[in-house]
Scaffold this active site. Structure first.
Site, PDB file in Angstrom:
ATOM      1  N   GLN A  17     -21.325  15.254 -23.147  1.00 22.44           N
ATOM      2  CA  GLN A  17     -21.719  14.229 -24.110  1.00 22.44           C
ATOM      3  C   GLN A  17     -22.884  14.704 -24.974  1.00 22.44           C
ATOM      4  O   GLN A  17     -23.520  15.728 -24.685  1.00 22.44           O
ATOM      5  CB  GLN A  17     -22.116  12.949 -23.374  1.00 22.44           C
ATOM      6  CG  GLN A  17     -23.222  13.150 -22.354  1.00 22.44           C
ATOM      7  CD  GLN A  17     -23.242  12.096 -21.275  1.00 22.44           C
ATOM      8  OE1 GLN A  17     -22.752  10.983 -21.453  1.00 22.44           O
ATOM      9  NE2 GLN A  17     -23.813  12.418 -20.123  1.00 22.44           N
ATOM     10  N   ASP A  30     -24.318  12.308 -10.367  1.00 21.32           N
ATOM     11  CA  ASP A  30     -24.079  12.233 -11.808  1.00 21.32           C
ATOM     12  C   ASP A  30     -23.451  13.536 -12.263  1.00 21.32           C
ATOM     13  O   ASP A  30     -23.976  14.619 -11.962  1.00 21.32           O
ATOM     14  CB  ASP A  30     -25.380  11.977 -12.565  1.00 21.32           C
ATOM     15  CG  ASP A  30     -25.153  11.552 -14.005  1.00 21.32           C
ATOM     16  OD1 ASP A  30     -24.409  12.260 -14.732  1.00 21.32           O
ATOM     17  OD2 ASP A  30     -25.711  10.534 -14.431  1.00 21.32           O
ATOM     18  N   ASP A  79     -23.701   2.947 -11.791  1.00 20.03           N
ATOM     19  CA  ASP A  79     -24.624   2.900 -12.929  1.00 20.03           C
ATOM     20  C   ASP A  79     -24.050   3.782 -14.034  1.00 20.03           C
ATOM     21  O   ASP A  79     -24.587   4.838 -14.365  1.00 20.03           O
ATOM     22  CB  ASP A  79     -26.006   3.381 -12.482  1.00 20.03           C
ATOM     23  CG  ASP A  79     -27.083   3.131 -13.525  1.00 20.03           C
ATOM     24  OD1 ASP A  79     -26.740   2.682 -14.621  1.00 20.03           O
ATOM     25  OD2 ASP A  79     -28.265   3.407 -13.226  1.00 20.03           O
ATOM     26  N   THR A 117     -22.229   4.811 -17.860  1.00 18.62           N
ATOM     27  CA  THR A 117     -22.380   4.585 -19.287  1.00 18.62           C
ATOM     28  C   THR A 117     -21.296   3.619 -19.749  1.00 18.62           C
ATOM     29  O   THR A 117     -20.510   3.113 -18.955  1.00 18.62           O
ATOM     30  CB  THR A 117     -22.273   5.913 -20.053  1.00 18.62           C
ATOM     31  OG1 THR A 117     -21.007   6.523 -19.746  1.00 18.62           O
ATOM     32  CG2 THR A 117     -23.383   6.870 -19.644  1.00 18.62           C
TER      33      THR A 117
END
Length: 290
Positions: A39, A114, A163, A165
């Site tokens: 990203q 993550d 959690d 995006t």
């Protein structure tokens, strides 16, 4: 999007929340800008909200208001679980949810997974108030795909905090029933999962399918409300999937020193306005704004 206002020679960041809605903050400095393998990442200094992390053009956290989100993500499930010992955080590379989870005395281990290691590195360098728990003895940081991690840890976690995006590109699958089934498998027999399902005003077309996908997997799904000034509309909806217990009633006091969450806020957050109930249960007023 970053632009310069000629009249005042000011630099502004603008998030295009929908095709009809934008949020702009005046920028006082740029900390980092990079393309990660997953990203676009941008960290800025803003005049109104302090440091801000932006992923793919969408505001993720600001120093001024992040506690509203992270305290409601972490303490609602952790304060209503009978004895949470192991916590998994899916996403959340900024560290805010991890920071809140390790505050609970009962928590023995909190794993942050993550996929984008650059988010973790950026938070460590530029957002110390969020990443401060990454070196806590209870914390374990795993820069990898959470789907892969969960398949190797069946029945292990008491609480899983998703959690994520916004549900676009690589994160789209984190709001769908196959992912929720993987979460179910990684939870203990009395486990909770919690996630955010966006705003009823700007993201109803995302919120309602995500809620229904959770209901396909969990016998009990409880939506609740919070406020987030820099998220679209400021009204933010969360949802807990429960295998056994009722998360609407806290069983213990929260850790000391919190700024948003209390037991009273916990109970009140599950009292939903009629329009939101109609939207979630009946699809009333759902249309895409994208």
């Amino acid at each position: 999007m970053i632009s310069r206002e000629k009249r005042h020679n000011e630099v502004w960041f603008t998030e295009e929340s929908t095709k009809h809605l934008r949020l702009s903050l005046r920028v006082t400095g740029e900390l980092v800008r990079k393309e990660t393998p997953y990203q676009s990442l941008l960290a800025l200094e803003t005049a109104e909200y302090g440091r801000m992390l932006v992923l793919d053009g969408a505001i993720q956290v600001t120093e001024k208001d992040e506690f509203c989100y992270h305290e409601m993500m972490a303490h609602v499930p952790l304060c209503s679980h009978p004895n949470p010992k192991k916590v998994l955080i899916v996403g959340g590379g900024d560290g805010g949810s991890l920071r809140e989870a390790v505050k609970h005395e009962s928590v023995e281990k909190a794993v942050l997974v993550d996929i984008d290691e650059e988010v973790i590195k950026t938070s460590r360098e530029f957002f110390p108030t969020l990443s401060c728990a990454m070196d806590d003895p209870k914390a374990e940081i795993r820069p990898m795909d959470a789907m892969v991690y969960m398949k190797d840890h069946r029945g292990e976690f008491d609480v899983i905090i998703v959690d994520a995006t916004d549900p676009v590109d690589m994160a789209a699958g984190l709001f769908q029933s196959p992912f929720y089934r993987d979460v179910w498998d990684a939870l203990s027999d009395d486990g909770f999962m919690v996630t955010h399902i966006e705003s009823p005003f700007t993201d109803a077309a995302i919120m309602v399918p995500a809620y229904r996908a959770m209901k396909e997997v969990f016998p009990s799904v409880h939506p609740y409300l919070g406020f987030m000034p820099t998220y679209p509309s400021g009204m933010w909806v969360y949802a807990i999937g429960s295998k056994r217990h009722d998360p609407s009633k806290p069983l213990r006091e929260a850790p000391k020193g919190l700024k948003y969450y209390t037991s009273d806020v916990h109970r009140a957050s599950f009292a939903l306005p009629p329009f939101l109930v109609d939207m979630l249960e009946n699809g009333e007023g759902v249309e895409s704004h994208y």
